[in-house]
Design a protein around this motif. Structure first.
Motif, short mmCIF file in Angstrom:
data_model
loop_
_atom_site.label_atom_id
_atom_site.label_comp_id
_atom_site.label_asym_id
_atom_site.label_seq_id
_atom_site.Cartn_x
_atom_site.Cartn_y
_atom_site.Cartn_z
N ALA A 167 0.83 -1.21 0.00
CA ALA A 167 0.00 0.00 0.00
C ALA A 167 0.87 1.27 0.00
O ALA A 167 0.54 2.24 -0.68
CB ALA A 167 -0.94 -0.01 1.21
N MET A 168 1.96 1.24 0.74
CA MET A 168 2.82 2.43 0.81
C MET A 168 3.38 2.77 -0.56
O MET A 168 3.40 3.93 -0.97
CB MET A 168 4.00 2.18 1.76
N ILE A 169 3.86 1.76 -1.26
CA ILE A 169 4.44 2.00 -2.58
C ILE A 169 3.36 2.46 -3.56
O ILE A 169 3.55 3.42 -4.31
CB ILE A 169 5.17 0.73 -3.10
N GLN A 170 2.20 1.81 -3.52
CA GLN A 170 1.12 2.18 -4.43
C GLN A 170 0.61 3.59 -4.16
O GLN A 170 0.29 4.33 -5.09
CB GLN A 170 -0.04 1.17 -4.33
N ALA A 171 0.53 3.96 -2.88
CA ALA A 171 0.04 5.29 -2.54
C ALA A 171 1.01 6.36 -3.03
O ALA A 171 0.60 7.37 -3.62
CB ALA A 171 -0.16 5.41 -1.03
N ALA A 172 2.30 6.12 -2.81
CA ALA A 172 3.29 7.10 -3.25
C ALA A 172 3.30 7.19 -4.78
O ALA A 172 3.39 8.28 -5.35
CB ALA A 172 4.68 6.72 -2.73
N ALA A 173 3.17 6.03 -5.44
CA ALA A 173 3.18 6.01 -6.91
C ALA A 173 1.95 6.76 -7.46
O ALA A 173 2.06 7.53 -8.42
CB ALA A 173 3.21 4.58 -7.42
N ALA A 174 0.81 6.56 -6.81
CA ALA A 174 -0.42 7.21 -7.27
C ALA A 174 -0.32 8.72 -7.15
O ALA A 174 -0.95 9.46 -7.90
CB ALA A 174 -1.61 6.69 -6.46
N ASN A 175 0.48 9.18 -6.20
CA ASN A 175 0.70 10.61 -6.03
C ASN A 175 1.80 11.16 -6.94
O ASN A 175 2.11 12.35 -6.89
CB ASN A 175 1.06 10.92 -4.58
N GLY A 176 2.41 10.26 -7.69
CA GLY A 176 3.52 10.68 -8.54
C GLY A 176 4.80 10.95 -7.76
O GLY A 176 5.73 11.60 -8.23
N TRP A 177 4.88 10.43 -6.54
CA TRP A 177 6.03 10.70 -5.68
C TRP A 177 7.19 9.75 -5.94
O TRP A 177 8.31 10.00 -5.55
CB TRP A 177 5.63 10.63 -4.21
N LEU A 178 6.91 8.59 -6.50
CA LEU A 178 8.01 7.71 -6.93
C LEU A 178 7.51 6.84 -8.06
O LEU A 178 6.30 6.79 -8.33
CB LEU A 178 8.57 6.89 -5.75
N ASP A 179 8.44 6.16 -8.72
CA ASP A 179 8.09 5.26 -9.81
C ASP A 179 7.69 3.92 -9.18
O ASP A 179 8.55 3.19 -8.67
CB ASP A 179 9.30 5.12 -10.75
N GLY A 180 6.40 3.63 -9.21
CA GLY A 180 5.89 2.46 -8.51
C GLY A 180 6.51 1.15 -8.96
O GLY A 180 6.84 0.30 -8.13
#
Ligand code: PBG
Length: 339
Positions: free
Chosen positions: A293-306
């Protein structure tokens, strides 16, 4: 300590980082689809239903699970781990549906075996949490989780799952003595062939939150709080402890575990390393729902490459010593590796 540290300027470690082919040539860890296990949620309904806190993960019908199992086979993923999601009306205080040979999980296991035979391994949790109104893995009485009474139910649950056709039973409950009891029960039932993957070092972790959402046991654990047992700290391990993980693994191996697991993986890379070094047995790691969930949430925000974060997070679990990783990213990573 490296054996040949060398000395600058004769030694320049950047020299072997110049090209993609060179980096690949000197890489000491590689991730393959065979290193991945795909956890799946099966529910009692025809339409699939997304898990809000796990974007990209859905609760599937039995047909959906059969299709996913076939996809795993195509992708080279060796096994799936199946988790049942029951409607609240099917849950009881004692979780007795766990022992019903026609329950949702058993039907799903039979359906997958029918379609895929032995092409994909089927791993099933042995624990009561999907079945109990309070969401605990064991029997609850007078504000306590009972150990030996729970083990007596778990060994019967393991036989029910084995008879349904599951290849690997995975006690995830953390009761003392359950691995030995399950091995004895399986052997007595003539199921010497069924493997035991013990959740040996399983920590009481905040990172299981989304999984409990998926099962609906979050609300159930709120009921448990009212009964005086709000969390799982009296059976799952304290994240403060490393040595205790080695004792858990040693006991489970002595009782007959074929494979052991460390969970959550990302917050216990040191434990994975120590277990693998100390015992040299098949060591699995579970990248749990909260890590996903942490990775997906950050990716959805454009904060990292999921996708890159997913591959990297699982690769380092392998580097830490895991032979195989349970991850909700399994199909995505397998596709990435293959392309
Ligand atoms: C329950 C079980 C849990 C997970 C796997 N089996 C949750 C818990 O112990 O509360 C967690 C998996 C995940 O978070 O992805 N026996």
């Amino acid at each position: 300590m490296p054996h040949h540290p060398g000395r600058y300027p004769t030694t320049r470690l950047r020299r072997t980082r110049q090209h993609d082919w060179l980096r690949r040539m000197v890489a000491d860890t590689a991730l393959a689809p065979a290193d991945l296990i795909w956890p799946l949620f099966v529910h009692e309904h025809e339409a699939s239903h997304p898990v809000a806190s796990m974007p990209g993960v859905e609760r599937l019908s039995i047909d959906g699970i059969v299709k996913a199992a076939a996809e795993a086979a195509t992708l080279g993923i060796p096994a799936i781990a199946l988790f049942p999601v029951l409607d609240a009306r099917h849950k009881t205080d004692d979780g007795r549906l766990a022992l019903d040979a026609d329950n949702l999980l058993c039907r799903a296991v039979r359906a997958v075996r029918k379609e895929t035979a032995d092409a994909v391994g089927i791993i099933c949790d042995v624990a009561l949490d999907p079945y109990t109104t309070h969401g605990h893995d064991g029997l609850l009485r007078d504000g306590r989780i009972l150990n030996d009474e729970t083990v007596d139910v778990l060994r019967r649950q393991a036989v029910v799952l084995a008879e349904a056709g599951c290849h690997v039973v995975a006690p995830s409950d953390m009761m003392d003595g359950r691995v030995g009891a399950i091995r004895a029960a399986l052997d007595a039932a003539g199921r010497h062939d069924v493997c035991i993957l013990s959740y040996a070092a399983k920590y009481a972790s905040a990172f299981y939150g989304p999984f409990r959402d998926a099962l609906g046991s979050h609300a159930a654990l709120a009921t448990a709080a009212a009964l005086g047992v709000a969390d799982k700290k009296t059976y799952q391990m304290d994240p403060a402890n490393g040595d205790e993980a080695l004792r858990e693994v040693a006991l489970d191996l002595a009782e007959g575990a074929d494979m052991v697991m460390v969970k959550p993986a990302g917050t216990a890379l040191d434990v994975i390393w120590r277990v693998k070094q100390a015992f040299g047995v098949p060591t699995l790691a579970y990248q749990v729902s909260g890590e996903y969930a942490m990775i997906q949430a950050a990716a959805a925000n454009g904060w990292l490459d999921g996708r890159k974060a997913a591959v990297e997070s699982v690769l380092v679990m392998k580097r830490a010593g895991a032979d195989c990783i349970l991850t909700y990213f399994a199909p995505e990573i397998a596709r990435t590796i293959r392309s």
